[in-house]
Design an enzyme around this catalytic site. Structure first.
Site, PDB file in Angstrom:
ATOM      1  N   LYS A  98       0.794  -1.199   0.207  1.00 47.64           N
ATOM      2  CA  LYS A  98      -0.354   0.098  -0.221  1.00 47.64           C
ATOM      3  C   LYS A  98       1.423   1.285  -0.171  1.00 47.64           C
ATOM      4  O   LYS A  98       2.180   1.417   0.403  1.00 47.64           O
ATOM      5  CB  LYS A  98      -0.739  -0.167   0.826  1.00 47.64           C
ATOM      6  CG  LYS A  98      -1.758  -0.899   1.606  1.00 47.64           C
ATOM      7  CD  LYS A  98      -2.943  -0.742   2.664  1.00 47.64           C
ATOM      8  CE  LYS A  98      -3.619  -1.640   2.495  1.00 47.64           C
ATOM      9  NZ  LYS A  98      -5.060  -1.925   1.636  1.00 47.64           N
TER      10      LYS A  98
ATOM     11  N   ASP B 257      -7.621  -3.332  10.251  1.00 50.35           N
ATOM     12  CA  ASP B 257      -7.891  -4.279   9.355  1.00 50.35           C
ATOM     13  C   ASP B 257      -8.154  -5.127  10.631  1.00 50.35           C
ATOM     14  O   ASP B 257      -8.542  -7.005   9.335  1.00 50.35           O
ATOM     15  CB  ASP B 257      -6.801  -4.733   8.809  1.00 50.35           C
ATOM     16  CG  ASP B 257      -7.543  -5.109   7.108  1.00 50.35           C
ATOM     17  OD1 ASP B 257      -8.947  -4.772   6.893  1.00 50.35           O
ATOM     18  OD2 ASP B 257      -6.662  -5.504   6.897  1.00 50.35           O
TER      19      ASP B 257
ATOM     20  N   ARG C 181      -9.889 -11.905   1.423  1.00 45.83           N
ATOM     21  CA  ARG C 181     -10.721 -12.944   0.986  1.00 45.83           C
ATOM     22  C   ARG C 181     -10.122 -13.994   1.063  1.00 45.83           C
ATOM     23  O   ARG C 181     -10.531 -15.400   0.784  1.00 45.83           O
ATOM     24  CB  ARG C 181     -11.120 -12.629  -0.114  1.00 45.83           C
ATOM     25  CG  ARG C 181      -9.926 -12.332  -1.842  1.00 45.83           C
ATOM     26  CD  ARG C 181     -10.625 -11.388  -2.789  1.00 45.83           C
ATOM     27  NE  ARG C 181     -10.570  -9.869  -2.557  1.00 45.83           N
ATOM     28  CZ  ARG C 181     -11.144  -8.650  -2.954  1.00 45.83           C
ATOM     29  NH1 ARG C 181     -11.243  -8.647  -4.706  1.00 45.83           N
ATOM     30  NH2 ARG C 181     -10.782  -7.865  -2.930  1.00 45.83           N
TER      31      ARG C 181
END
Ligand code: BES
Ligand code: MN
Ligand code: ZN
Length: 524
Positions: A284, A295, A358
């Site tokens: 990032k 997170d 995910r």
């Protein structure tokens, strides 16, 4: 949370508290009705603030009066609650937050709250106990501060005692239990906030597991923690791969509560537990990366929900699954182009190592099928796209079962932890197709929240499933009402309300006896 709560029938003018708050509406007639509960002397004292129009009763408005002996308390805080016909429990939460924030700013250690007139609430609400729960939640949640790392925080005076002033004839055991429920919920939310706000280097997958174990012992639910060896042997390819770049080993944390209610079905909650998300090799940019210590907000929400559910003794069987990892770049890190095999045997092509949530949820969703669940809810700070779409106000909701999604939506309206459903049109599914694996972990620039949900859908079992994307609602930029800057604890009150409502529906015999955390429907 060590704020002490009590109910008192002492008259308003006699209460010895460093501040006493009064909730007043906008319209004169209704307000006069409210003021009629006070003595003539107190009414006359307050009158100028109203007559001079310094206090109008609008939502969010507060006026501070120094009493100089007119009443026993040295300060009266007038709090506006808006139009009397539009009063909702959310406005009561916010009003309580205004009063509590004001008292905290003044370093008052005791605060008395005079119950707002319950006749102002819409028909059909269980007025006084719902009011009591809302006041408790609003006050306690607004007083939260993450000051564990701040030298000198201990010396600062805090609101340590809140006194509810109520007519003794109306203070039933239901009102008392509503205050208890409010405190349990607020405490669980604040624990979730603490976990979110704790820096990544102090809250790692293993210390998160320790926190879960401690909570399980304290509140009475089972906690099993799988170590890397076990995670590898279970072939949780996503958890293994994402954690490979970090010196911090992964954990797979399993929670279980209410096994004796198993015959009524099992509800599984899955929470994303990325204790720090640097993005990995697809690193990032530095702007805002610090936020990624939060997170693991989905994991915190699941743990907080277990804490609340256990204390409220909700008659329901719950399983919690938390894949916990740190996503870091290094010589051993997961690489773009890698192909992983997940728990349920399906493969994924990694196009971007920053779409890591995910990858670990895929394993947990596959694992959830072992419980033949009634429903699986996953909650995750999954996509920046969700923040773009919905901001910080509502969480994104997607899934395969409209009934369950509707039930969550209603819980969101009651708790004001609102969700907004997004579509799962098949056109989006093509965007995560891969030529060389069963699915690809990114779907391109557009519709990012939806393509992420389609990725997850590949890994669910044959069960009703709801996905909550809390990327926007978990992390807040400022203090507003009872929400505080940083981690919000979003999801704890939402899921606890949803589960309570389902438990009551599943056990009609207990309906009338239930003392659990049901908040009644409040019409808008
Ligand atoms: N944890 C982030 C999502 C996020 C972003 C949460 C901002 C809260 C605030 C997630 O792991 C992530 O990095 N997602 C990527 C996915 C993309 C690479 C497909 C994103 O949203 O940019
Ligand atoms: Mn990421
Ligand atoms: Zn992430």
């Amino acid at each position: 949370m060590n704020t002490h709560l009590s109910i008192s029938s002492t008259p308003f003018h006699k209460i010895k508290s460093e501040a006493v708050a009064l909730f007043l509406c906008e319209e004169k007639q209704a307000r006069d009705g409210q003021l009629a509960r006070l003595s003539d002397k107190v009414r006359a004292f307050i009158a100028p603030a109203i007559d001079l129009n310094d206090f109008k009763g609008k939502e969010g408005e507060t006026v501070l009066l120094y009493t100089d002996g007119v009443v026993a308390a040295p300060r009266i805080i007038l709090v506006g609650i808006g139009k009397s016909n539009d009063l909702t429990l959310e406005k009561v939460r916010r009003g309580a937050a205004q009063a509590a924030r004001k008292a905290a700013a003044l370093e008052a250690t005791t605060l008395a709250l005079l119950f707002p007139d319950e006749r102002l609430l819409p028909e059909g609400t269980n007025n006084l106990s719902d009011l009591a729960q809302a006041l408790t939640e609003g006050a306690l949640l607004s007083l939260y501060k993450f000051d564990r790392y701040l030298s000198g925080a201990k010396e600062k005076k805090k609101v340590s005692h809140i006194i509810f002033l109520a007519d003794p004839a109306k203070v039933t055991t239901r009102v008392q239990s509503a205050i208890r429920i409010g405190k349990i919920l607020a405490t669980a939310v604040c624990h979730a906030r603490d976990l979110e706000n704790t820096p990544g280097s102090d809250l790692t997958p293993s210390t998160l597991a320790d926190e879960a174990r401690r909570a399980g012992r304290k509140f009475g639910f089972a906690v099993t923690v799988l170590d890397p060896k076990k995670i590898v042997s279970l072939r949780m390819g996503g958890v293994v791969a994402v954690s490979r770049g970090s010196t911090q080993p992964p954990r797979f944390i399993m929670l279980e509560y209410g096994k004796k209610f198993k015959s009524r079905g099992t509800h599984v909650l899955v929470g994303k537990g990325v204790t720090f998300d640097s993005g990995g090799i697809s690193i990032k940019s530095s702007a805002g990366m610090a936020e990624m210590k939060m997170d693991m907000s989905g994991a915190a929400a699941v743990l907080g929900t277990f804490e609340a559910a256990a204390q409220l003794a909700i008659p329901i069987h719950l399983v919690g699954l938390i894949p916990a990892v740190e996503n870091m770049p290094s010589g051993s890190a997961l690489k773009p182009g890698d192909i992983l095999r997940h728990y349920n045997g399906k493969t994924s092509e990694v196009d971007n190592t920053d779409a890591e949530g995910r990858l670990i949820l895929a394993d947990a969703l596959g694992f959830a099928d072992r419980y033949t669940p009634t429903v699986v809810i996953d909650i995750a700070t999954l996509t920046g796209a969700c923040v773009v779409a919905l901001g910080h106000v509502a969480a994104g909701m997607l899934g395969n079962n409209q009934n369950e999604m509707d039930a969550i939506k209603r819980a969101g309206e009651r708790t004001y932890e609102r969700v907004w459903q997004m579509p799962m049109f098949d056109e989006y599914e093509k965007l995560v197709k891969s030529e060389i694996a069963d699915v690809k972990n990114v779907g391109g620039r557009w519709g990012g929240t939806i393509t992420a949900a389609f990725f997850l859908k590949k890994f669910i079992g044959n069960y009703p499933w709801v996905h909550l994307d809390i990327a926007g609602t978990a992390m807040l930029e400022e203090n507003t009402d009872y929400a505080t800057r940083g981690g919000s604890g979003f999801g704890v009150r939402l899921m606890t309300d949803y589960l309570t409502t389902k438990a009551i529906a599943a056990s009609p015999a207990k309906r009338s006896k239930s003392k659990s955390g049901k908040t009644n429907d409040l019409k808008k």
